[in-house]
Design an enzyme around this catalytic site. Structure first.
Site, PDB file in Angstrom:
ATOM      1  N   LYS A   1       0.827  -1.236   0.000  1.00  0.00           N
ATOM      2  CA  LYS A   1       0.000   0.000   0.000  1.00  0.00           C
ATOM      3  C   LYS A   1       0.846   1.265   0.000  1.00  0.00           C
ATOM      4  O   LYS A   1       0.473   2.259  -0.610  1.00  0.00           O
ATOM      5  CB  LYS A   1      -0.970   0.029   1.178  1.00  0.00           C
ATOM      6  CG  LYS A   1      -0.352  -0.257   2.520  1.00  0.00           C
ATOM      7  CD  LYS A   1      -0.872  -1.553   3.044  1.00  0.00           C
ATOM      8  CE  LYS A   1       0.223  -2.271   3.780  1.00  0.00           C
ATOM      9  NZ  LYS A   1      -0.059  -3.667   3.991  1.00  0.00           N
TER      10      LYS A   1
ATOM     11  N   ASP B   1      -0.199   3.435   7.871  1.00  0.00           N
ATOM     12  CA  ASP B   1      -0.619   2.241   7.128  1.00  0.00           C
ATOM     13  C   ASP B   1      -2.084   2.406   6.689  1.00  0.00           C
ATOM     14  O   ASP B   1      -2.426   2.194   5.522  1.00  0.00           O
ATOM     15  CB  ASP B   1      -0.435   0.986   7.997  1.00  0.00           C
ATOM     16  CG  ASP B   1      -0.956  -0.262   7.313  1.00  0.00           C
ATOM     17  OD1 ASP B   1      -0.216  -0.837   6.487  1.00  0.00           O
ATOM     18  OD2 ASP B   1      -2.116  -0.647   7.567  1.00  0.00           O
TER      19      ASP B   1
ATOM     20  N   LYS C   1      -3.829   3.090   2.795  1.00  0.00           N
ATOM     21  CA  LYS C   1      -4.995   2.347   2.279  1.00  0.00           C
ATOM     22  C   LYS C   1      -6.119   3.316   1.920  1.00  0.00           C
ATOM     23  O   LYS C   1      -6.796   3.149   0.895  1.00  0.00           O
ATOM     24  CB  LYS C   1      -5.461   1.337   3.334  1.00  0.00           C
ATOM     25  CG  LYS C   1      -4.434   0.237   3.593  1.00  0.00           C
ATOM     26  CD  LYS C   1      -4.771  -0.555   4.844  1.00  0.00           C
ATOM     27  CE  LYS C   1      -3.735  -1.631   5.117  1.00  0.00           C
ATOM     28  NZ  LYS C   1      -3.865  -2.228   6.454  1.00  0.00           N
TER      29      LYS C   1
HETATM   30  N1  HSE Z   1      -0.094  -4.187   9.227  1.00  0.00           N
HETATM   31  C1  HSE Z   1      -1.323  -4.203   8.510  1.00  0.00           C
HETATM   32  C2  HSE Z   1      -2.466  -4.114   9.500  1.00  0.00           C
HETATM   33  C3  HSE Z   1      -1.420  -5.473   7.712  1.00  0.00           C
HETATM   34  O1  HSE Z   1      -2.230  -4.271  10.699  1.00  0.00           O
HETATM   35  O2  HSE Z   1      -3.587  -3.883   9.099  1.00  0.00           O
HETATM   36  C4  HSE Z   1      -2.021  -5.387   6.394  1.00  0.00           C
HETATM   37  O3  HSE Z   1      -1.931  -4.194   5.748  1.00  0.00           O
END
Ligand code: HSE
Length: 437
Positions: A105, A201, A205
């Site tokens: 991502k 993260d 996304k």
């Molecule tokens: N590290 C990410 C999460 C895993 O905890 O959602 C998948 O993107």
């Protein structure tokens, strides 16, 4: 029997998961699709590293270029992590006409515009279901199932690790570090878990979803991102007393004039809201489309098997695309006027916690600053404490402009009675979901 050669770039949790799943479910895929996927080469950065499932020695190379040079490899599955090397791999693979699958991502959020332009020009398909929300088919839902909708909003929980941590802090009174260590040991966290914790993260996304839904590639600098690193057990407890659970919410909303607002931030979610009961590593995304109305996608957002499930789904699509070439490389710009709205101008409800030196007049000073900024307090909490001199004060603020509220809180922070940095969290309004029915 048709066999399709695959190159695996990366053999961490997901890479090893894909390799094993192709052995375990290869026959099923063959019966369903009429093709066999054969891993011909595996590129590893650290071949001597101790792995729970070692890569078969005969397939290993330390140079991902070997995957591109191998004419028998038609699909490259990029699961390396990081962005620099994967971006170089993408450029070379597209130039060589290899179909690409990725779970990366950060790569797409940072270089999506260029990657998809190159892919489109070269007519090379790029699939990335595993990049967002683990095993949940959110990319396919937006690109295919809901393609006829204007999206009013897309919001939810997009990071499994932070949701796991918040859940453990809420249900088991674990502290932040214990809960993070548990999430890491279960293979949910990124190689660098700071991205899970600091909100990036989920932000990567959200950028992918927003770009796909609204048709222009968003700049990573244009969105508001806050993580969960400052959420204390005290805030979790106060939120519970007020009828909320704290969740890291990613939110994408459309506004008039082709503006969209994107944020990731810890948010108090009313316990009656469906997202409040999304716990552990689970993710959930609420999509509001003009035709479909509200739709909820729920599932495991991290972990080896669910992410592998999405990669296998992409492999099936990639196999189909090799037989019937597709017109699109994976993202088609369709809104050249689209802009990101400055989040400080939008309204929100807030939770404000202050640690104060409990003297007469303290409440009046704080209320005065909020009142002068025309900020309305909807409720307040001052727990009876053992300590007569120090107390927490919690204010629930109703629908106020974000920028004005932040300015008022900065002024409050300068009062001599305020002892620590104020905690200001967004609140999902209780009526919001009811209105959307
Ligand atoms: N590290 C990410 C999460 C895993 O905890 O959602 C998948 O993107």
């Amino acid at each position: 029997m048709e066999s399709i050669g695959i190159g695996l770039a990366g053999f961490g949790t997901v890479g090893a998961g894909v390799f094993q799943a192709l052995q375990q479910n290869g026959e099923l895929l063959y019966r369903r699709l009429g093709v066999r996927f054969e891993v011909r080469r595996i590129a590893l950065r650290h071949p001597t590293k101790n792995r729970p499932f070692p890569a078969p020695e005969g397939l290993v190379t330390t140079n991902w270029r070997d995957l591109i040079a191998d004419p028998s490899i038609r699909i490259i599955v990029e699961l390396m992590g990081g962005t620099k090397e994967p971006f170089a791999l993408f450029r070379s693979a597209i130039a060589a006409g290899k179909t690409l699958i990725t779970a990366n991502k950060a790569l797409l959020a940072e270089h999506g515009a260029e990657i998809f332009q190159l892919a489109e020009s070269a007519n090379v398909p790029v699939f990335y279901e595993a990049a967002v929300a683990g095993g949940i088919p959110i990319i396919k839902s937006i690109r295919e199932a809901f393609v006829g909708n204007h999206f009013e909003s897309i919001y939810g929980i997009l990071n499994g690790t932070s949701n796991y941590i918040l859940t453990r802090m809420t249900d088991s009174a674990m502290d932040f570090h214990q809960a993070l260590a548990e999430a890491q040991s279960l293979g949910f966290a990124e190689a660098d878990p700071s991205l899970d914790i600091n909100g990036w993260d989920a932000a990567h996304k959200a950028i992918i979803l927003a770009s796909l839904a609204y048709g222009f590639w968003l700049n990573t600098n244009s969105i508001q991102v806050e993580g969960i690193e400052n959420i204390s057990p005290l805030d979790i407890r106060f939120a519970l007393e007020l009828g909320y659970n704290i969740k890291l919410l990613a939110s994408i909303r459309s506004h008039p004039n082709q503006e969209i607002e994107v944020s990731v931030r810890p948010t108090l979610v009313p316990q009656s809201h469906v997202l409040a009961s999304v716990n552990g590593v689970f993710n959930a995304i609420l999509i509001n489309g003009d035709l479909v109305g509200e739709s909820l996608l729920y599932g495991r957002g991290a972990g080896q098997a669910p992410t592998t499930s999405s990669v296998l789904g992409d492999l099936a699509e990639a196999a189909l695309a090799l037989t019937f070439p597709r017109a699109s490389g994976g993202f088609k710009p369709h809104n050249l006027q689209g802009r990101v709205k400055d989040a400080s101008s939008s309204e929100s409800s807030f939770y404000l916690r202050l640690n104060v030196n409990d003297r007469p007049g303290v409440l009046a000073q704080i209320a005065n600053i909020l009142g002068n900024a025309e900020i309305k307090i909807s409720s307040m909490l001052q727990p009876e404490g053992a300590d007569a001199d120090h107390t927490s004060l919690v204010f629930m603020i109703h629908n106020a402009p974000t920028g004005t509220t932040m300015e008022a809180v900065s002024k409050i922070a300068t009062l001599s009675c305020v002892e620590a940095n104020p905690v200001l969290l967004h609140v999902q309004k209780k009526e919001e979901r009811e209105n959307s029915h």
